[in-house]
Enzyme design. Structure first.
Site, PDB file in Angstrom:
ATOM      1  N   TYR A 171      -0.357 -10.208   5.039  1.00 43.92           N
ATOM      2  CA  TYR A 171       0.684 -11.213   5.256  1.00 43.92           C
ATOM      3  C   TYR A 171       0.293 -12.576   4.679  1.00 43.92           C
ATOM      4  O   TYR A 171       1.156 -13.373   4.357  1.00 43.92           O
ATOM      5  CB  TYR A 171       0.946 -11.397   6.755  1.00 43.92           C
ATOM      6  CG  TYR A 171       1.902 -10.395   7.342  1.00 43.92           C
ATOM      7  CD1 TYR A 171       1.576  -9.054   7.400  1.00 43.92           C
ATOM      8  CD2 TYR A 171       3.126 -10.811   7.869  1.00 43.92           C
ATOM      9  CE1 TYR A 171       2.452  -8.144   7.962  1.00 43.92           C
ATOM     10  CE2 TYR A 171       3.996  -9.907   8.433  1.00 43.92           C
ATOM     11  CZ  TYR A 171       3.661  -8.580   8.478  1.00 43.92           C
ATOM     12  OH  TYR A 171       4.533  -7.684   9.038  1.00 43.92           O
ATOM     13  N   LYS A 178      -7.579   2.273   8.217  1.00 53.51           N
ATOM     14  CA  LYS A 178      -7.437   3.230   7.117  1.00 53.51           C
ATOM     15  C   LYS A 178      -8.776   3.232   6.381  1.00 53.51           C
ATOM     16  O   LYS A 178      -8.880   2.931   5.194  1.00 53.51           O
ATOM     17  CB  LYS A 178      -6.266   2.801   6.210  1.00 53.51           C
ATOM     18  CG  LYS A 178      -5.888   3.802   5.144  1.00 53.51           C
ATOM     19  CD  LYS A 178      -5.215   5.068   5.665  1.00 53.51           C
ATOM     20  CE  LYS A 178      -4.992   6.057   4.539  1.00 53.51           C
ATOM     21  NZ  LYS A 178      -4.554   7.396   5.016  1.00 53.51           N
ATOM     22  N   ASP A 199      -2.245   6.743   9.641  1.00 55.12           N
ATOM     23  CA  ASP A 199      -1.245   7.808   9.465  1.00 55.12           C
ATOM     24  C   ASP A 199      -1.286   8.785  10.649  1.00 55.12           C
ATOM     25  O   ASP A 199      -0.252   9.203  11.173  1.00 55.12           O
ATOM     26  CB  ASP A 199      -1.409   8.525   8.116  1.00 55.12           C
ATOM     27  CG  ASP A 199      -2.838   8.896   7.782  1.00 55.12           C
ATOM     28  OD1 ASP A 199      -3.764   8.505   8.539  1.00 55.12           O
ATOM     29  OD2 ASP A 199      -3.052   9.596   6.765  1.00 55.12           O
ATOM     30  N   ASP A 240       2.389  -4.177  12.793  1.00 49.34           N
ATOM     31  CA  ASP A 240       3.826  -4.413  12.617  1.00 49.34           C
ATOM     32  C   ASP A 240       4.567  -3.089  12.614  1.00 49.34           C
ATOM     33  O   ASP A 240       5.551  -2.896  13.335  1.00 49.34           O
ATOM     34  CB  ASP A 240       4.065  -5.167  11.300  1.00 49.34           C
ATOM     35  CG  ASP A 240       5.541  -5.407  11.048  1.00 49.34           C
ATOM     36  OD1 ASP A 240       6.221  -5.866  11.977  1.00 49.34           O
ATOM     37  OD2 ASP A 240       6.012  -5.111   9.928  1.00 49.34           O
ATOM     38  N   ASP A 284       6.977  -1.205  15.841  1.00 48.04           N
ATOM     39  CA  ASP A 284       8.389  -0.808  15.734  1.00 48.04           C
ATOM     40  C   ASP A 284       8.541   0.677  16.067  1.00 48.04           C
ATOM     41  O   ASP A 284       9.481   1.088  16.742  1.00 48.04           O
ATOM     42  CB  ASP A 284       8.930  -1.045  14.314  1.00 48.04           C
ATOM     43  CG  ASP A 284       9.695  -2.358  14.198  1.00 48.04           C
ATOM     44  OD1 ASP A 284       9.258  -3.343  14.832  1.00 48.04           O
ATOM     45  OD2 ASP A 284      10.709  -2.400  13.488  1.00 48.04           O
TER      46      ASP A 284
HETATM   47  C1  IPM Z   1       7.636  -8.990  13.650  1.00 43.49           C
HETATM   48  C2  IPM Z   1       8.568  -9.156  12.471  1.00 43.49           C
HETATM   49  C3  IPM Z   1       7.946 -10.128  11.495  1.00 43.49           C
HETATM   50  C4  IPM Z   1       6.638  -9.530  11.030  1.00 43.49           C
HETATM   51  C5  IPM Z   1       8.840 -10.498  10.290  1.00 43.49           C
HETATM   52  C6  IPM Z   1      10.192 -11.013  10.729  1.00 43.49           C
HETATM   53  C7  IPM Z   1       8.171 -11.466   9.365  1.00 43.49           C
HETATM   54  O1  IPM Z   1       8.869  -7.945  11.883  1.00 43.49           O
HETATM   55  O2  IPM Z   1       7.385  -9.980  14.360  1.00 43.49           O
HETATM   56  O3  IPM Z   1       7.161  -7.885  13.876  1.00 43.49           O
HETATM   57  O4  IPM Z   1       6.622  -8.722  10.085  1.00 43.49           O
HETATM   58  O5  IPM Z   1       5.608  -9.872  11.599  1.00 43.49           O
HETATM   59 MN    MN Z   2       7.966  -6.240  12.892  1.00 43.06          MN
END
Ligand code: IPM
Ligand code: MN
Length: 354
Positions: free
Chosen positions: A141, A189, A221, A245, A249
């Site tokens: 990032y 990884k 993975d 990240d 999700d």
């Molecule tokens: C999160 C989001 C952010 C990230 C984006 C919006 C930059 O997806 O907080 O997980 O990737 O960190």
């Molecule tokens: Mn995210």
């Protein structure tokens, strides 16, 4: 004592859910005789629209002098054509870096009354209680160089981690495991990446300081697969920025909706709290947003920044009770119960705070 809270609603449904958190905190203040002062500033696309940049010095300074920060969400299709360095997401990345919020804590725990909302079979999801500790200010990032070369035909991102950056987040992972079920899974990884090999080395070294914690190393993975096949086998996961990240999700759908999940982003001195979900431009302004991720983030703020454990639990119990009463927003894909709008969902939670 009065706590100074900076509110950064941001974009899309961020505006709607931040109001929910504020209403809940007002009720907590009344019920538990404490005081919260709120000050609101822009971030993301709404800041770009007003000031021409996604994060102003004014917002940064306000956050630096706050006791804690609540953030809604940033981003939206409206800003698709804005130059990269001015995109809403840059505001979020910049505030993380400016405040040194290197430790991102994302708890993923299903509510019993919503087990059937999970896309996984109930017997697989049952008993899952995961804490993801994600490194938030390093890795791909932020690594340099980040550029286009050779007339724009080659793109470069850099994955770089220093020992110090890894050590401090790995310590957070161990400390979290120590006060939970004493099982830490470090995700990397290491079969491919040099930064992962350093990461693994440091986890091994640090494990000597936490002999009561059982440590596993897992390739990212394999971890992605195991989150779906056996989520209950995890306790605390510690991992670098991009893996965290993606895995968070993935893990978020286990509970039935990403709209339910809170997070904390912590430095050694201040905390920023935001739901894991995004700005959901498709439903913004329609009153459909699930406010629970934001409300539970406010509970995390009380716990981590203010040490107000009983007040934090009051919010969490109120959310639990509201779900048990059958109330939920339309993002949860279940046939039973009562579908309500954001304001009603919030009101039910407020009433359930005891
Ligand atoms: C999160 C989001 C952010 C990230 C984006 C919006 C930059 O997806 O907080 O997980 O990737 O960190
Ligand atoms: Mn995210």
């Amino acid at each position: 004592m009065s706590k100074k809270i900076v509110l950064l609603p941001g974009d899309g449904i961020g505006q709607e859910v931040i109001n929910s958190a504020k209403e809940v905190l007002d009720k907590v203040a009344k019920t538990y005789q404490c005081q919260f002062e709120f000050e609101q500033f822009e971030i993301g696309g709404s800041s770009y629209d007003k000031h021409g940049v996604p994060l102003t010095d004014e917002t940064i300074n306000a956050c630096k002098s706050a006791d804690a920060i609540l953030l809604g969400a940033v981003g939206g299709t409206k800003w698709d054509n804005v130059p990269t360095e001015l995109k809403p997401e840059q505001g979020l990345l910049k505030i993380r870096k400016e405040l040194n919020l290197y430790s991102n804590i994302r708890p993923i725990k299903g509510f019993d009354s919503l087990l059937h909302a999970s896309p996984l079979k109930e017997d697989i999801i049952k008993g899952s209680d995961i804490l993801i500790v994600r490194e938030l200010t390093g890795g791909l990032y932020f690594g340099k160089p980040r550029e286009r070369r050779e007339n724009g035909t080659v793109a470069v991102d850099t994955l770089v981690y220093s020992r110090k950056e890894i050590e401090r987040i790995v310590e957070k992972g161990f400390e979290s495991a120590q006060i939970r079920n004493k099982h830490l899974t470090s995700v990397d990884k290491a079969n491919v990446l040099e930064s992962s090999r350093l990461w693994r080395e440091i986890v091994e070294e640090k494990s000597k300081d936490y002999p009561d914690v059982k440590v596993d190393h897992m390739l990212v993975d394999a971890a992605a697969m195991k989150l779906i096949t056996n989520p209950a086998s995890f306790d605390v996961i510690v991992t670098e920025n991009l893996f965290g990240d993606i895995l968070s999700d993935e893990a978020s759908v286990l509970t039935g909706s990403i709209g339910m999940l809170p997070s904390a982003s912590l430095s050694d001195t201040v905390g920023l709290y935001e739901p894991v979900h995004g700005s959901a431009p498709d439903i913004a302004g329609e009153g459909k947003a699930n406010p629970l991720g934001m409300i539970l983030s406010a509970a995390m703020m009380l716990r981590y920044s203010f040490g107000m454990e009983k007040e934090a639990q009051a919010i969490e119990s109120a959310v639990n009770e509201s779900l048990q009463q059958g109330y939920h927003t339309s993002d949860l894909n279940i046939a039973d119960g009562t579908v309500v709008q954001t304001d009603k969902m919030t009101q039910v939670v407020v009433e359930n705070i005891k």
